[in-house]
Design a protein around this motif. Structure first.
Motif, PDB file in Angstrom:
ATOM      1  N   GLU B  90      15.860  22.854 -23.302  1.00 15.96           N
ATOM      2  CA  GLU B  90      15.294  21.981 -22.268  1.00 15.96           C
ATOM      3  C   GLU B  90      15.995  20.617 -22.293  1.00 15.96           C
ATOM      4  OE1 GLU B  90      10.850  22.340 -21.850  1.00 15.96           O
ATOM      5  OE2 GLU B  90      11.042  20.180 -22.180  1.00 15.96           O
ATOM      6  N   ALA B  91      16.209  20.082 -23.511  1.00 17.16           N
ATOM      7  CA  ALA B  91      16.876  18.775 -23.649  1.00 17.16           C
ATOM      8  C   ALA B  91      18.285  18.851 -23.100  1.00 17.16           C
ATOM      9  CB  ALA B  91      16.896  18.366 -25.111  1.00 17.16           C
ATOM     10  N   ARG B  93      19.449  20.965 -20.810  1.00 24.04           N
ATOM     11  CA  ARG B  93      19.378  21.073 -19.338  1.00 24.04           C
ATOM     12  C   ARG B  93      19.155  19.695 -18.707  1.00 24.04           C
ATOM     13  NH1 ARG B  93      16.581  25.930 -19.642  1.00 24.04           N
ATOM     14  NH2 ARG B  93      14.591  24.837 -19.649  1.00 24.04           N
ATOM     15  N   THR B  94      18.229  18.949 -19.271  1.00 23.88           N
ATOM     16  CA  THR B  94      17.905  17.623 -18.734  1.00 23.88           C
ATOM     17  C   THR B  94      19.128  16.708 -18.797  1.00 23.88           C
ATOM     18  OG1 THR B  94      15.713  17.939 -19.655  1.00 23.88           O
ATOM     19  CG2 THR B  94      16.244  15.727 -18.903  1.00 23.88           C
ATOM     20  N   LYS B  97      21.788  17.701 -16.281  1.00 23.41           N
ATOM     21  CA  LYS B  97      21.370  17.294 -14.931  1.00 23.41           C
ATOM     22  C   LYS B  97      21.639  15.809 -14.715  1.00 23.41           C
ATOM     23  CE  LYS B  97      17.427  20.126 -13.906  1.00 23.41           C
ATOM     24  NZ  LYS B  97      15.956  20.072 -13.893  1.00 23.41           N
ATOM     25  N   MET B  98      21.303  15.018 -15.722  1.00 21.78           N
ATOM     26  CA  MET B  98      21.502  13.560 -15.634  1.00 21.78           C
ATOM     27  C   MET B  98      22.985  13.212 -15.541  1.00 21.78           C
ATOM     28  SD  MET B  98      18.529  11.972 -15.786  1.00 21.78           S
ATOM     29  CE  MET B  98      18.855  10.340 -16.370  1.00 21.78           C
TER      30      MET B  98
END
Lengths: 195, 110
Positions: B90-91, B93-94, B97-98
């Protein structure tokens, strides 16, 4: 050639005041690294950091016990110091009395550390010792705002600096170590039953 | 603090994942982080972070055998649980994205 053993005092401090869940493995890692060539200074730094982190964590997770430790430690230490110095002041006077008060301060602090170690989780001794230092910093900061005419003579101020920042915190830790060794001996004499 | 994954905790999780089960104890974990980041890491901070992660159920630990060269102290081996792996994904992916669409970060490696 085998290296000399790691320093005893920090090892003992870590064993006595950091929860066993952390201290056992952490000490093993420190000894492994020390044998691999790390210095005594490094070993001390790691232990001091571990003590600070552990005290902070325990204070956050066991707030009530931390408050209880501060109250019990303060009440026992301060009352013992008050009564013993009152008694000693009957026999010695003037500035020489302060030389008698120094060991009395150490014994009173050690007694409070010993009681805390026997009545509270092991990290609470550390929390109380840290609290004493922080409280002294606050007290001296307030004192610094007083007008010069209200201030005590320099030898008395020096006495309180030595007591508050050196004798008292070290006394609490020494009493805690003493309480730990008695707890350990009791465990050796009467090991907990295994089911 | 809650259950937010801090950057140091993310590094710890990645270091544990990079190591085999039989190697993932305090010393190799801190060495892994030091070698990758070039930053010095205190063993006490590593244990503090690992215990926080264990309290959240993202990591589990077991004690090994005590050995003479460690002064009779046992090693504590760590393992990332399924929830820990999910948090790392999850980290990532985030962060990815950023990253996207930032002109200053495109084209170079530094």
């Amino acid at each position: 050639m085998k290296r000399p053993n790691p320093p005893t005092l920090p090892t003992k401090l870590l064993e006595s005041f950091v929860p066993q869940r952390t201290s056992e493995a952490l000490l093993g890692d420190l000894i492994e690294q020390y044998d691999a060539g790390r210095s005594r200074t490094w070993y001390w730094q790691q232990v001091i950091l571990a003590l600070v982190i552990s005290a902070g964590r325990e204070a956050r997770t066991r707030k009530l016990q931390a408050v209880s430790a501060v109250v019990v430690g303060y009440v026992t230490g301060a009352s013992l110091f008050y009564f013993t110095t009152k008694l000693a002041a009957r026999f010695v006077g003037g500035y020489t009395a302060y030389f008698v008060f120094l060991p009395l301060a150490f014994v009173s602090a050690a007694a409070s550390g010993w009681i805390l170690r026997r009545s509270h989780p092991r990290a609470m001794v550390l929390i109380f010792s840290g609290f004493c230092v922080v409280a002294s910093v606050v007290a001296f900061a307030v004192y610094a705002w007083l007008p010069i005419s209200d201030r005590a003579p320099v030898p008395i101020v020096a006495f309180f600096v030595v007591v508050d920042f050196i004798i008292w915190p070290l006394g609490v830790l020494a009493g805690g170590l003493w309480g730990s060794s008695e707890t350990d001996n009791a465990l050796i004499r009467h090991p907990p039953e295994t089911h | 603090m809650g259950d937010r994954l801090e950057s140091f905790e993310l590094m710890i999780l990645l270091a544990v994942l990079r190591l085999d089960d039989e190697d993932a104890y305090g010393v190799p974990i801190s060495t892994e982080i030091e070698q990758t980041t070039g930053r010095r890491v205190a063993l006490a901070s590593v244990y503090a972070a690992l215990e926080r992660l264990e309290d959240r159920g993202w990591v589990s630990s077991r004690m090994g055998e005590s050995t003479a060269e460690r002064g009779g102290r046992a090693k504590r081996y760590f393992r990332v649980n399924a929830e820990g792996v999910r948090r790392v994904r999850e980290a990532k992916r985030t962060l990815v994205k950023m990253w996207r669409g930032i002109r200053e970060l495109q084209g170079g490696t530094t």
